[in-house]
Design a protein around this motif. Sequence first.
Motif, PDB file in Angstrom:
ATOM      1  N   LEU A 391       0.827  -1.206   0.000  1.00 55.44           N
ATOM      2  CA  LEU A 391       0.000   0.000   0.000  1.00 55.44           C
ATOM      3  C   LEU A 391       0.858   1.251   0.000  1.00 55.44           C
ATOM      4  O   LEU A 391       0.525   2.259  -0.635  1.00 55.44           O
ATOM      5  CB  LEU A 391      -0.932  -0.012   1.213  1.00 55.44           C
ATOM      6  CG  LEU A 391      -2.034  -1.079   1.205  1.00 55.44           C
ATOM      7  CD1 LEU A 391      -2.715  -1.152   2.573  1.00 55.44           C
ATOM      8  CD2 LEU A 391      -3.060  -0.778   0.116  1.00 55.44           C
ATOM      9  N   GLN A 392       2.003   1.197   0.693  1.00 57.36           N
ATOM     10  CA  GLN A 392       2.874   2.371   0.758  1.00 57.36           C
ATOM     11  C   GLN A 392       3.492   2.706  -0.594  1.00 57.36           C
ATOM     12  O   GLN A 392       3.565   3.877  -0.981  1.00 57.36           O
ATOM     13  CB  GLN A 392       3.979   2.133   1.803  1.00 57.36           C
ATOM     14  CG  GLN A 392       3.482   2.200   3.236  1.00 57.36           C
ATOM     15  CD  GLN A 392       4.557   1.816   4.235  1.00 57.36           C
ATOM     16  OE1 GLN A 392       5.496   1.080   3.909  1.00 57.36           O
ATOM     17  NE2 GLN A 392       4.417   2.308   5.451  1.00 57.36           N
ATOM     18  N   VAL A 393       3.928   1.683  -1.308  1.00 53.14           N
ATOM     19  CA  VAL A 393       4.555   1.960  -2.600  1.00 53.14           C
ATOM     20  C   VAL A 393       3.510   2.231  -3.679  1.00 53.14           C
ATOM     21  O   VAL A 393       3.845   2.740  -4.749  1.00 53.14           O
ATOM     22  CB  VAL A 393       5.474   0.808  -3.053  1.00 53.14           C
ATOM     23  CG1 VAL A 393       6.568   0.561  -2.047  1.00 53.14           C
ATOM     24  CG2 VAL A 393       4.690  -0.456  -3.311  1.00 53.14           C
ATOM     25  N   GLY A 394       2.257   1.857  -3.422  1.00 52.82           N
ATOM     26  CA  GLY A 394       1.184   2.205  -4.345  1.00 52.82           C
ATOM     27  C   GLY A 394       0.800   1.125  -5.333  1.00 52.82           C
ATOM     28  O   GLY A 394      -0.071   1.352  -6.167  1.00 52.82           O
ATOM     29  N   ILE A 395       1.408  -0.063  -5.248  1.00 57.02           N
ATOM     30  CA  ILE A 395       1.039  -1.125  -6.179  1.00 57.02           C
ATOM     31  C   ILE A 395      -0.337  -1.683  -5.837  1.00 57.02           C
ATOM     32  O   ILE A 395      -1.060  -2.177  -6.697  1.00 57.02           O
ATOM     33  CB  ILE A 395       2.102  -2.245  -6.177  1.00 57.02           C
ATOM     34  CG1 ILE A 395       1.881  -3.202  -7.353  1.00 57.02           C
ATOM     35  CG2 ILE A 395       2.110  -3.001  -4.852  1.00 57.02           C
ATOM     36  CD1 ILE A 395       2.154  -2.610  -8.685  1.00 57.02           C
ATOM     37  N   LEU A 412      -9.791  -3.919  -1.770  1.00 59.14           N
ATOM     38  CA  LEU A 412      -8.482  -3.610  -2.332  1.00 59.14           C
ATOM     39  C   LEU A 412      -8.459  -3.906  -3.818  1.00 59.14           C
ATOM     40  O   LEU A 412      -9.258  -4.686  -4.323  1.00 59.14           O
ATOM     41  CB  LEU A 412      -7.384  -4.422  -1.627  1.00 59.14           C
ATOM     42  CG  LEU A 412      -7.148  -4.093  -0.148  1.00 59.14           C
ATOM     43  CD1 LEU A 412      -7.907  -5.064   0.730  1.00 59.14           C
ATOM     44  CD2 LEU A 412      -5.665  -4.109   0.184  1.00 59.14           C
ATOM     45  N   SER A 413      -7.526  -3.285  -4.481  1.00 62.19           N
ATOM     46  CA  SER A 413      -7.314  -3.551  -5.903  1.00 62.19           C
ATOM     47  C   SER A 413      -5.879  -3.163  -6.228  1.00 62.19           C
ATOM     48  O   SER A 413      -5.208  -2.485  -5.447  1.00 62.19           O
ATOM     49  CB  SER A 413      -8.291  -2.750  -6.768  1.00 62.19           C
ATOM     50  OG  SER A 413      -8.103  -1.361  -6.583  1.00 62.19           O
ATOM     51  N   PHE A 414      -5.412  -3.597  -7.387  1.00 63.14           N
ATOM     52  CA  PHE A 414      -4.109  -3.151  -7.839  1.00 63.14           C
ATOM     53  C   PHE A 414      -4.213  -1.725  -8.367  1.00 63.14           C
ATOM     54  O   PHE A 414      -5.316  -1.226  -8.643  1.00 63.14           O
ATOM     55  CB  PHE A 414      -3.564  -4.092  -8.916  1.00 63.14           C
ATOM     56  CG  PHE A 414      -3.010  -5.389  -8.362  1.00 63.14           C
ATOM     57  CD1 PHE A 414      -1.692  -5.480  -7.990  1.00 63.14           C
ATOM     58  CD2 PHE A 414      -3.836  -6.485  -8.176  1.00 63.14           C
ATOM     59  CE1 PHE A 414      -1.181  -6.649  -7.456  1.00 63.14           C
ATOM     60  CE2 PHE A 414      -3.350  -7.665  -7.653  1.00 63.14           C
ATOM     61  CZ  PHE A 414      -2.006  -7.752  -7.282  1.00 63.14           C
ATOM     62  N   LEU A 415      -3.082  -1.078  -8.494  1.00 65.27           N
ATOM     63  CA  LEU A 415      -3.044   0.316  -8.930  1.00 65.27           C
ATOM     64  C   LEU A 415      -3.901   0.522 -10.177  1.00 65.27           C
ATOM     65  O   LEU A 415      -4.611   1.508 -10.315  1.00 65.27           O
ATOM     66  CB  LEU A 415      -1.600   0.741  -9.192  1.00 65.27           C
ATOM     67  CG  LEU A 415      -1.353   2.116  -9.796  1.00 65.27           C
ATOM     68  CD1 LEU A 415      -1.882   3.191  -8.869  1.00 65.27           C
ATOM     69  CD2 LEU A 415       0.134   2.319 -10.077  1.00 65.27           C
ATOM     70  N   HIS A 416      -3.832  -0.446 -11.088  1.00 70.49           N
ATOM     71  CA  HIS A 416      -4.666  -0.422 -12.275  1.00 70.49           C
ATOM     72  C   HIS A 416      -4.754  -1.846 -12.797  1.00 70.49           C
ATOM     73  O   HIS A 416      -3.893  -2.685 -12.525  1.00 70.49           O
ATOM     74  CB  HIS A 416      -4.080   0.501 -13.356  1.00 70.49           C
ATOM     75  CG  HIS A 416      -5.026   0.771 -14.482  1.00 70.49           C
ATOM     76  ND1 HIS A 416      -5.050   0.012 -15.607  1.00 70.49           N
ATOM     77  CD2 HIS A 416      -5.997   1.711 -14.628  1.00 70.49           C
ATOM     78  CE1 HIS A 416      -6.001   0.467 -16.427  1.00 70.49           C
ATOM     79  NE2 HIS A 416      -6.586   1.495 -15.859  1.00 70.49           N
ATOM     80  N   LYS A 417      -5.823  -2.147 -13.517  1.00 69.79           N
ATOM     81  CA  LYS A 417      -6.000  -3.503 -14.022  1.00 69.79           C
ATOM     82  C   LYS A 417      -4.814  -3.945 -14.872  1.00 69.79           C
ATOM     83  O   LYS A 417      -4.432  -5.122 -14.881  1.00 69.79           O
ATOM     84  CB  LYS A 417      -7.290  -3.588 -14.824  1.00 69.79           C
ATOM     85  CG  LYS A 417      -7.650  -5.023 -15.203  1.00 69.79           C
ATOM     86  CD  LYS A 417      -8.059  -5.129 -16.638  1.00 69.79           C
ATOM     87  CE  LYS A 417      -8.373  -6.559 -17.037  1.00 69.79           C
ATOM     88  NZ  LYS A 417      -8.577  -6.691 -18.492  1.00 69.79           N
ATOM     89  N   THR A 418      -4.210  -3.025 -15.616  1.00 68.09           N
ATOM     90  CA  THR A 418      -3.084  -3.410 -16.461  1.00 68.09           C
ATOM     91  C   THR A 418      -1.880  -3.847 -15.626  1.00 68.09           C
ATOM     92  O   THR A 418      -1.125  -4.732 -16.040  1.00 68.09           O
ATOM     93  CB  THR A 418      -2.691  -2.243 -17.382  1.00 68.09           C
ATOM     94  OG1 THR A 418      -2.501  -1.049 -16.600  1.00 68.09           O
ATOM     95  CG2 THR A 418      -3.771  -1.982 -18.419  1.00 68.09           C
TER      96      THR A 418
END
Length: 812
Positions: A391-395, A412-418
């Motif tokens: 979460l801190q690094v933003g991934i 939760l989710s990843f930074l973006h689907k890609t």
Amino acid sequence: MYGSNYFTDFQEDLKTFYIKFKNQLPIYPLPPHVKGMVGDLYVTPNVIRLDHGKYNRESQHRRHSLRKSYSANELHLSDILLYHGTIVNEVYIEGEPGVGKTAFCVKTALAWALKPFPTDPDRFFQFETLGLFKFVFLVFLRDFSGLECDIEKMIYHHILTNLPAKYTDQFLQRILDEEVCLIILDGLDEWRHRDNSDCFCGAQTMIPRRRMRDKCLLLTTTRPWKMAFARMSSDIEIERRFEITGVKDPRDLAEKVIQCLNNKTRRSVMPDDFFNSVEDHNLTHCLNLPVLNMQLLYLWYTGGKLGSSVCDIYRNMIDMLFGQQRMRLSTGRDIEQFRDDENNKTQDDLLEKLQKLAFDTLIDHERESSIVFDQSEVDKALNSEEKKRSLQVGILTQRSFLQPNAQHGSVLSFLHKTFQEFLAVRHIATTVSQTYNLEKFIANLDGHMLKIQDIATFFEFVCGIDSEKSVAFSASLMNFVSNDFEAKLNAIGTEKSVQDLQNLHIIQQAQDLIIKGLRESKSNRHEAHLYLTHVTDRHVKNTEVWRELVKRNETRIVSVYLQEHHDNPTIDVFRSVFSSSNDTLVYVTLKERRTDIDLSGCIHLKYLCIVGEKEPAKTTASTESMITCSLERVTEGTEKMFAALSNNSECLQNLHVHQCKHTNDLVNMLPELKNLKRLKICHVDFTKEPIERLSGTLTYVYFEIVTINIVTLERLTKLYEGSSHSVTFKLKECNVVPHQEFIAFKEKISSSNKYNVMKDGYEMQAQNLHLNDVFDGMDEMYIFKYSLNPDTKLNTDDSKCTTLYDRTVSSV
């Protein structure tokens, strides 16, 4: 109970809520808390209309340029929300990941809230349209995934709980009942129904529960795959569908973000330097997708390496994210990066676990929780420290929200689907037992060809990371397309034109995907020998790569769509295919051709469509396995097919003939088609060469714009009076002569208990009835449709004509 001031106060509080809390957009790939003002970042989207689901992407070429991409029929917000000036009830907007669906929703709500209306150079929002709505409600469906299915409860918990306490649930109900409202539901693909068997929704779990109100418009955004499932799993008919394909001006987007970053860092970076760098790296095609545009821009802005491929971009992005423990934008200095020396987990260890998490959540059979997932999924993969660092690094990103039971929850989710797709592919590349998982991912496509686009980026990553698995993936994808073709071939009837089997849209999508994958493979300095078994020469962007792919696969081509072009001749490629794919070629469409074609060696050919051959071109083809044949704008060269079908047509079930020069040849052929089931003939005059006989196996006879004598029509009808199966005749815009005898014929048919009159558009017109209330619009005006023996069916054994395909599939 509620005075006018009450409604006015609510409207102002709602607008203030949007201006205060929804006035920022994230700047991917910066951490989610780093945002810019909507007015500073938003760029007009490129929106196209999906016509009743029959979207033809070939008309919307993806432009790899830095210029604005306006379409000929430019759409505005009024085109989306209104129909002939009247507010519609329901609209769906589709879009691939990263094209700006969420930004569009936020901008729409904010544009409604702001006074005076903000500057809109492209006039997309046409604020007089937004002014028609007294209230706008913006709901992010991902916040309620697995928790709530009632839209009105979502509005209450998402918005009203953040406003003064005087606004109750009962007040919201009255607003929705009495006022003109726009309800924006963002992210249908990120929402899944809650696990509650007692839910009022029952079996309808693909879309949230909505109450239809005359004054409420529901605008929903989603990815195409979810739309396909929703339409098939419910009885709703979705008429208003649009797609956001990206932004109108990729350069404008990059310039705005650079200006935003310059303001934060006090730098004076020039946008032209960025565009020159992108062009030098041959990555201009990445700019049309906003999320890739931003990733490229930020890598370049912070001094990172752009790389030479899409996979390089994501590798560098993830390396940069893991090099950050926190990001600090400081006055007069570059964006600084700090490492977390206290974390006792190495980057590689954590990355490996994130890759497995990405894979496990993405390869989800239901595809409902693949993008947004709850805490339990993450807890299985990461311990508390690993989750904290992610979460801190933003991934990873986390959203908190108020549940209906007033308890706080989070997803939760990843930074973006890609990013999730890239990490999942890295897991596939390193895991030992990957074959089953890859096949499971393909199986999850579930027969919906719309989802080819949904896996495009995933496939591109596979090609860039693991050439061996990309070959297996491409073979599975080609088989998937072949299976879709086979299903259509067996289901096709005359009411649905045999032209549907030309399958241009599907062939184009699959071919573009394979070409894109090969380009990514080469950019990563390894070349995958990808399968391409469905080929067309329409809109080929890279002829050299296309020729290479077709040549490599020419012994296993299954379908061909050939339209000869003077400026880029490809006939040499297809002639080689026709001579090399004798054992595999099943579907062939030939359009506007000027050269001879020999398909006599293609003994498994099941579908042949010839359109508008140019004299003196002719086609020879094997007909022994042919199930469907369509001959349009027939020339003397095309008429040679009449003799071939007469001599060998044991499997032929569907025949469509559109115009011909020598009617006698057509008339002589028809009785020889012993197993024909469905016949359609257009633009032919049978008054001089009447049809004497037809096959006794016919179940559907369709004449369109045909001139025919009443004696011939009566004779053909009587042929089937003693038949043991049902036969339907349909006449559309036909000239039956003499006309008065045709009227008498219809009266006789209508009064007889042997027949069932299904439609009589001639009669409806004579009575001045509104045809739209009876048929499918003006297209049905001049139709007479009737059937004999309506309750019986033809029993035939088609196994000898449907098993040949198995060999074609197995060879791929």
